[in-house]
Design a protein around this motif. Structure first.
Motif, PDB file in Angstrom:
ATOM      1  N   LEU A 185      -4.455  59.991  -4.816  1.00 23.97           N
ATOM      2  CA  LEU A 185      -3.706  59.864  -6.067  1.00 23.97           C
ATOM      3  C   LEU A 185      -3.345  61.231  -6.644  1.00 23.97           C
ATOM      4  CD1 LEU A 185      -2.564  58.080  -8.321  1.00 23.97           C
ATOM      5  CD2 LEU A 185      -4.842  58.094  -9.378  1.00 23.97           C
ATOM      6  N   GLU A 186      -4.295  62.163  -6.666  1.00 27.51           N
ATOM      7  CA  GLU A 186      -4.037  63.457  -7.291  1.00 27.51           C
ATOM      8  C   GLU A 186      -2.943  64.224  -6.538  1.00 27.51           C
ATOM      9  OE1 GLU A 186      -6.531  67.482  -8.475  1.00 27.51           O
ATOM     10  OE2 GLU A 186      -7.540  65.525  -8.434  1.00 27.51           O
ATOM     11  N   ASN A 187      -3.003  64.247  -5.220  1.00 26.15           N
ATOM     12  CA  ASN A 187      -1.959  64.937  -4.441  1.00 26.15           C
ATOM     13  C   ASN A 187      -0.608  64.250  -4.598  1.00 26.15           C
ATOM     14  OD1 ASN A 187      -3.747  66.844  -3.493  1.00 26.15           O
ATOM     15  ND2 ASN A 187      -4.317  65.617  -1.708  1.00 26.15           N
ATOM     16  N   TYR A 188      -0.627  62.908  -4.680  1.00 23.14           N
ATOM     17  CA  TYR A 188       0.624  62.164  -4.827  1.00 23.14           C
ATOM     18  C   TYR A 188       1.314  62.524  -6.144  1.00 23.14           C
ATOM     19  CZ  TYR A 188       3.680  58.169  -5.718  1.00 23.14           C
ATOM     20  OH  TYR A 188       4.763  57.363  -6.034  1.00 23.14           O
ATOM     21  N   LEU A 189       0.544  62.530  -7.247  1.00 22.65           N
ATOM     22  CA  LEU A 189       1.146  62.858  -8.536  1.00 22.65           C
ATOM     23  C   LEU A 189       1.542  64.340  -8.598  1.00 22.65           C
ATOM     24  CD1 LEU A 189      -1.084  60.872 -11.047  1.00 22.65           C
ATOM     25  CD2 LEU A 189       1.247  60.336 -10.297  1.00 22.65           C
ATOM     26  N   ARG A 190       0.804  65.215  -7.950  1.00 21.59           N
ATOM     27  CA  ARG A 190       1.161  66.637  -7.957  1.00 21.59           C
ATOM     28  C   ARG A 190       2.520  66.849  -7.270  1.00 21.59           C
ATOM     29  NH1 ARG A 190      -3.171  68.434  -6.347  1.00 21.59           N
ATOM     30  NH2 ARG A 190      -4.009  69.327  -8.276  1.00 21.59           N
ATOM     31  N   VAL A 191       2.730  66.088  -6.207  1.00 20.65           N
ATOM     32  CA  VAL A 191       4.023  66.211  -5.504  1.00 20.65           C
ATOM     33  C   VAL A 191       5.146  65.651  -6.358  1.00 20.65           C
ATOM     34  CG1 VAL A 191       5.336  65.447  -3.496  1.00 20.65           C
ATOM     35  CG2 VAL A 191       2.975  66.217  -3.223  1.00 20.65           C
ATOM     36  N   GLU A 192       4.910  64.498  -6.990  1.00 21.58           N
ATOM     37  CA  GLU A 192       5.955  63.869  -7.788  1.00 21.58           C
ATOM     38  C   GLU A 192       6.301  64.720  -9.011  1.00 21.58           C
ATOM     39  OE1 GLU A 192       7.740  61.194  -7.096  1.00 21.58           O
ATOM     40  OE2 GLU A 192       6.698  61.012  -5.167  1.00 21.58           O
ATOM     41  N   ILE A 193       5.282  65.207  -9.700  1.00 21.44           N
ATOM     42  CA  ILE A 193       5.554  66.028 -10.882  1.00 21.44           C
ATOM     43  C   ILE A 193       6.121  67.385 -10.461  1.00 21.44           C
ATOM     44  CG2 ILE A 193       4.505  67.094 -12.913  1.00 21.44           C
ATOM     45  CD1 ILE A 193       2.453  64.863 -12.927  1.00 21.44           C
ATOM     46  N   GLY A 194       5.736  67.869  -9.295  1.00 17.43           N
ATOM     47  CA  GLY A 194       6.218  69.158  -8.819  1.00 17.43           C
ATOM     48  C   GLY A 194       7.701  69.191  -8.548  1.00 17.43           C
ATOM     49  N   ARG A 195       8.307  68.061  -8.435  1.00 19.12           N
ATOM     50  CA  ARG A 195       9.745  68.019  -8.269  1.00 19.12           C
ATOM     51  C   ARG A 195      10.468  68.385  -9.564  1.00 19.12           C
ATOM     52  NH1 ARG A 195      10.250  62.319  -4.874  1.00 19.12           N
ATOM     53  NH2 ARG A 195       9.098  63.045  -3.018  1.00 19.12           N
ATOM     54  N   ILE A 196       9.734  68.324 -10.683  1.00 18.39           N
ATOM     55  CA  ILE A 196      10.367  68.619 -11.971  1.00 18.39           C
ATOM     56  C   ILE A 196       9.839  69.922 -12.541  1.00 18.39           C
ATOM     57  CG2 ILE A 196      10.803  67.725 -14.289  1.00 18.39           C
ATOM     58  CD1 ILE A 196      10.219  64.925 -13.187  1.00 18.39           C
ATOM     59  N   PHE A 197       8.518  70.140 -12.438  1.00 17.54           N
ATOM     60  CA  PHE A 197       7.894  71.320 -13.041  1.00 17.54           C
ATOM     61  C   PHE A 197       7.208  72.140 -11.954  1.00 17.54           C
ATOM     62  CE2 PHE A 197       7.976  68.104 -16.376  1.00 17.54           C
ATOM     63  CZ  PHE A 197       8.550  68.797 -17.423  1.00 17.54           C
ATOM     64  N   LYS A 198       7.076  73.426 -12.255  1.00 18.76           N
ATOM     65  CA  LYS A 198       6.364  74.338 -11.373  1.00 18.76           C
ATOM     66  C   LYS A 198       5.245  75.009 -12.170  1.00 18.76           C
ATOM     67  CE  LYS A 198       9.381  73.554  -8.126  1.00 18.76           C
ATOM     68  NZ  LYS A 198       9.035  72.780  -6.921  1.00 18.76           N
ATOM     69  N   ASN A 199       4.357  75.644 -11.470  1.00 18.52           N
ATOM     70  CA  ASN A 199       3.271  76.416 -12.103  1.00 18.52           C
ATOM     71  C   ASN A 199       2.457  75.579 -13.101  1.00 18.52           C
ATOM     72  OD1 ASN A 199       4.161  78.701 -10.680  1.00 18.52           O
ATOM     73  ND2 ASN A 199       5.638  79.187 -12.319  1.00 18.52           N
ATOM     74  N   PHE A 200       1.832  74.546 -12.590  1.00 18.43           N
ATOM     75  CA  PHE A 200       0.972  73.707 -13.450  1.00 18.43           C
ATOM     76  C   PHE A 200      -0.253  73.266 -12.638  1.00 18.43           C
ATOM     77  CE2 PHE A 200       3.584  70.725 -11.162  1.00 18.43           C
ATOM     78  CZ  PHE A 200       2.730  69.679 -10.875  1.00 18.43           C
ATOM     79  N   GLN A 201      -1.275  72.871 -13.389  1.00 17.88           N
ATOM     80  CA  GLN A 201      -2.498  72.320 -12.787  1.00 17.88           C
ATOM     81  C   GLN A 201      -2.642  70.857 -13.203  1.00 17.88           C
ATOM     82  OE1 GLN A 201      -4.429  73.971 -10.639  1.00 17.88           O
ATOM     83  NE2 GLN A 201      -3.068  75.772 -10.826  1.00 17.88           N
ATOM     84  N   LEU A 202      -3.267  70.070 -12.299  1.00 12.94           N
ATOM     85  CA  LEU A 202      -3.332  68.622 -12.524  1.00 12.94           C
ATOM     86  C   LEU A 202      -4.749  68.119 -12.259  1.00 12.94           C
ATOM     87  CD1 LEU A 202      -1.926  65.830 -12.977  1.00 12.94           C
ATOM     88  CD2 LEU A 202      -1.526  65.793 -10.504  1.00 12.94           C
ATOM     89  N   SER A 203      -5.209  67.229 -13.130  1.00 17.18           N
ATOM     90  CA  SER A 203      -6.496  66.541 -12.937  1.00 17.18           C
ATOM     91  C   SER A 203      -6.295  65.069 -13.238  1.00 17.18           C
ATOM     92  CB  SER A 203      -7.571  67.120 -13.861  1.00 17.18           C
ATOM     93  OG  SER A 203      -8.755  66.352 -13.787  1.00 17.18           O
ATOM     94  N   VAL A 204      -6.708  64.205 -12.302  1.00 17.64           N
ATOM     95  CA  VAL A 204      -6.523  62.754 -12.445  1.00 17.64           C
ATOM     96  C   VAL A 204      -7.859  62.060 -12.164  1.00 17.64           C
ATOM     97  CG1 VAL A 204      -5.277  60.703 -11.688  1.00 17.64           C
ATOM     98  CG2 VAL A 204      -4.132  62.926 -11.706  1.00 17.64           C
ATOM     99  N   SER A 205      -8.238  61.150 -13.017  1.00 15.63           N
ATOM    100  CA  SER A 205      -9.422  60.298 -12.800  1.00 15.63           C
ATOM    101  C   SER A 205      -9.105  58.908 -13.313  1.00 15.63           C
ATOM    102  CB  SER A 205     -10.648  60.867 -13.515  1.00 15.63           C
ATOM    103  OG  SER A 205     -10.434  60.917 -14.918  1.00 15.63           O
TER     104      SER A 205
END
Length: 796
Positions: free
Chosen positions: A215-235
């Protein structure tokens, strides 16, 4: 005119009302009245319903239950709103922490108290259980049923456990998303029914079907299409719930709303597991009409194998079929129970289910009771070898595993008064001397413990043996061995009858050919002590205490057949100060006999007093109640005083008052524990009882009973002058009643000797029963061996 108009005119006429509408025509007035009625209906009914709803929600209203606030429903104009109630939900496996409850209350959500699950009624026993009980005599449980006892307290909910990596995201799951950097988001997103989530400032993403580990890698890829230089945590937050069905032979069949983390086993525990009539070996999980897995609870119970457990999905059906073939395993197995067979189970597999055979199980064979063709019963034997363990069991078999016999082979049993009783190995040609090689082999451990304890100093000064107890401590530590007799108990192998073979123990240990008998396997050799079987008095070891005015006072071992006169002479005789007439000789066997008679007498007296009390209470008037109670209390007090008396075991030696030498002592054969106390010549005579001055008075020759009574002030008013008696220094008694009618033997003129005691009893105001029982104090107290000091306590 219409009915509405007529009704209005009548009311107006009665109350004297006149209104502008009275000048209207009849048709116009009807229209106005009908409009007013409709307006009242549309306005009044909603107000009435609203008021009833507020009364129901009012906590001050008796019997009302507070309902959670409902969201206002969107209604069409003119519709009547109906009060909403929460729907009844099915049980749910969940675990809400106290922090979540506080948060929900802060949001205005009030939780209902948890519903208690209804108690499951005890299931009736299976017919096969009763069948096996009739055959075995004991009731066997169904194997595995105890696993589902007290399920709510032994299995925790699944709402706050760690989420496994292979968990599949689905609708109603809550995702806790936090990003920082170019985009800053802290959001709780709930997956909607389409499988998507909305993240502010970012957009909408589809997450249904994604594994939690990805899930975390999936959302990082999806959000990365719009934004760069960010950190993500999902639980994951609150997980979705789903509905499954447990049907068939379950204890509590029905639909269950459970956590999405639940598996087949979790649902089984939530439903109470299979019933007694349900199978534990063929539980099916069905999904979309297909069997996903077939679960065998025996694998979980006996092996800890849960590999066939499966994760549940919404709409799954757990089917518990009826129980399969059953067999009963009883006797020497670790888990006697009734077991369910699957396919073709062998005897060895059934034993494995039962945890194997016990340590004391017989290795020969097992007895199987079998039903043939559902018609007749037969009994068979299965050898417990490789071939027998591979034999197949049938439905309805009752298998008994026999224990080993307690019989010892090639063994001799030694018991009785020996140091180490027990079983000893036997060999060909074994004799008594081989079993008991020396005399010390028979000295018991208790003897050595008591002897060693004598040498241990006391821990506290209070436990040190006093001078009065030291003489009593010199005694035999243990019963002595009977060297003249021992016996062998032997079983005849032909008719299994028991035979006794006696022998002389002392001679057998000395290897006497006549007494050192040959032993056989299975013999029981019994060694007796002198306390077990009375031996001739000449063979007994006896200790006698001699005290007082003798040349050598002490504790002496009596020679076989020795008498009192011989013993006193052997130790040097008496001293010049010895008062032989007052010698006190006591014997333990006599004391026990006297105490038994005293107890029987007091018990008879107590029963007489109880009968007398009951009769007086029945016959007495109300004015005599206090008198009857006082008499009853006096009787009970007398009984309690008598009960506290203890016999001394004194034997009257019938020695003349003027006797001085040992020749006056009787030729009385001594026993173990005898005591002789020879006092010095006393100088007083005692007077006790109901006299004015209880005490001792100086002895003077030729003084009589009357003289000493005058010195004591005479008998009091409550003294019974007709029943006075004297306890002589030698232990005998003389009463006034014995002298009544004989002028020459007047009791008042009886001359006394030093050490005598005059007793004046108290008049008995204790009712007819007690007076009849205590007519002659002298006879009663003399025969029961009571000392003068003990007798005095009765009359105080």
């Amino acid at each position: 005119m219409s009915e509405v108009g007529l009704m209005f005119r009548r009311r107006a006429k009665v109350f004297g009302l006149r209104s502008p509408i009275s000048y209207l025509s009849d048709g116009a007035r009807d229209l106005v009245l009908r409009g007013a009625i409709l307006t009242a209906l549309f306005v009044g009914i909603p107000a009435l319903v609203s008021a009833q709803s507020q009364e129901t929600q009012n906590p001050l209203f008796p019997g009302a239950q507070a309902e959670p606030p409902e969201q206002p429903a969107q209604t069409s104009p003119g519709s009547i709103p109906v009060p909403q109630r929460q729907p009844v939900t099915t049980p749910r496996i969940t675990n809400v922490t106290p922090a979540q409850e506080i948060a929900e209350q802060g949001q205005g959500l009030k939780k209902k108290p948890p519903k208690t699950e209804p108690e499951v009624q005890a299931e009736p026993d299976l017919e096969f259980q009763q069948f096996a009980e009739n055959s075995l005599g004991i009731k066997l449980p169904i194997f595995g049923q105890n696993l589902f006892e007290n399920v709510p307290s032994t299995f925790a909910p699944l709402d706050r456990v760690q989420v496994p990596p292979d968990y599949i995201i689905g609708p109603d799951d809550e995702l806790l998303i936090r990003t920082w950097g170019q985009v800053d988001v802290n959001w709780q997103a709930v997956v909607d029914r389409t499988g998507t989530i909305y993240i502010p400032k970012v957009g909408t993403f589809s997450v249904a079907g994604v594994r939690y580990a990805d899930l975390e890698n999936y959302l990082r890829v999806e959000i990365g299409r719009i934004f760069k230089n960010f950190q993500l945590s999902v639980s994951l937050g609150r997980l979705r719930s789903m509905q499954v069905f447990v049907v068939g032979q379950a204890k509590r069949p029905g639909s269950y709303t459970i956590s999405s983390l639940s598996s087949l086993v979790d649902a089984l525990f939530a439903s109470g597991g299979p019933s007694k009539r349900g199978s534990m070996r063929r539980i099916e999980l069905k999904r979309d009409g297909k069997i996903v897995t077939a679960f065998d609870l025996y694998d979980l119970i006996t092996k800890g194998d849960k590999s066939k457990d499966a994760k549940l999905e919404a709409g799954d059906v757990i089917y518990i079929p009826p129980v399969g073939p059953l067999v009963a395993l009883a006797g020497s197995v670790n888990t006697p129970a009734i077991y369910e067979l699957r396919d073709k189970n062998t005897l060895g597999e059934a034993i494995a289910y039962a945890g194997g055979l016990t340590t004391t199980a017989r290795a020969g064979h097992a007895v199987v009771e079998r039903i043939e063709n559902r018609q007749i019963r037969e009994t068979d034997e299965f050898p417990l070898d490789q071939e027998g363990l591979a034999r197949e069991l049938h439905d309805g078999d009752v298998v008994r595993f026999l224990p080993i016999s307690p019989r010892f082979e090639k063994t001799i049993t030694l018991r009785g008064n020996v140091a180490v009783p027990g079983h000893y190995p036997w060999h060909e040609g074994m004799r008594v001397h081989d079993l008991i090689p020396e005399r010390n082999f028979l000295v018991t451990d208790e003897y050595w413990r008591r002897q060693n304890q004598l040498a241990v100093p006391p821990k506290t000064p209070e436990k040190r043996i006093g001078q009065a107890e030291l003489k009593n401590d010199v005694k035999r530590v243990a019963a002595e061995i009977n060297w003249q007799y021992a016996v062998i108990q032997r079983i005849d192998p032909l008719d299994l009858s028991s035979h006794l073979v006696p022998f002389n123990l002392g001679k057998a240990i000395e290897s006497d050919p006549q007494q050192n008998l040959v032993l056989q396997a299975g013999d029981v050799v019994t060694i007796f002590s002198q306390a077990d079987i009375d031996v001739p008095i000449g063979q007994q070891s006896k200790f006698v205490h001699v005290e007082g005015e003798v040349k050598q006072a002490g504790v002496y071992q009596v020679q076989p057949g020795e008498t009192l006169r011989h013993l006193v002479t052997r130790i040097g005789g008496l001293t010049p100060q010895a008062y032989l007439y007052g010698a006190d000789f006591t014997r333990e066997s006599t004391r026990a006999e006297q105490q038994q008679r005293l107890d029987e007498y007091v018990n008879d007296l107590s029963r007489s007093v109880q009968r007398n009390t009951a009769a007086n209470a029945y016959l007495a008037d109300s004015s005599d109640t206090a008198l009857v109670k006082a008499e009853s209390d006096a009787q009970q007090n007398l009984v309690e005083k008598m009960r506290r008396l203890k016999s001394t075991g004194r034997i009257v030696l019938e020695i003349k008052p003027t006797a001085t030498g040992t020749d006056a002592l009787p030729e009385l054969v001594l026993e173990d524990g005898d005591r002789l106390l020879v006092p010095f010549r006393p100088a007083t005579v005692g007077v006790i009882g109901s006299v004015y001055d209880n005490g001792a008075f100086v002895f003077k020759p030729r003084k009589t009973v009357a003289d000493y009574l005058r010195l004591a002030g005479g008998a009091r008013r409550d003294g019974d002058k007709g029943r006075e008696f004297v306890i002589r220094a030698d232990g005998s008694t003389v009463s006034r009643q014995q002298h009544r009618g004989f002028i020459s033997l007047n009791f008042d003129t009886l001359r006394l000797m030093p050490g005598d005691t005059i007793v004046v009893p108290e008049k008995l105001r204790t009712g007819a029963a007690a007076r009849a029982a205590l007519r002659d104090w002298a006879t009663i107290l003399g025969q029961l061996g009571l000392a003068a000091g003990g007798i005095g306590t009765i009359f105080r």
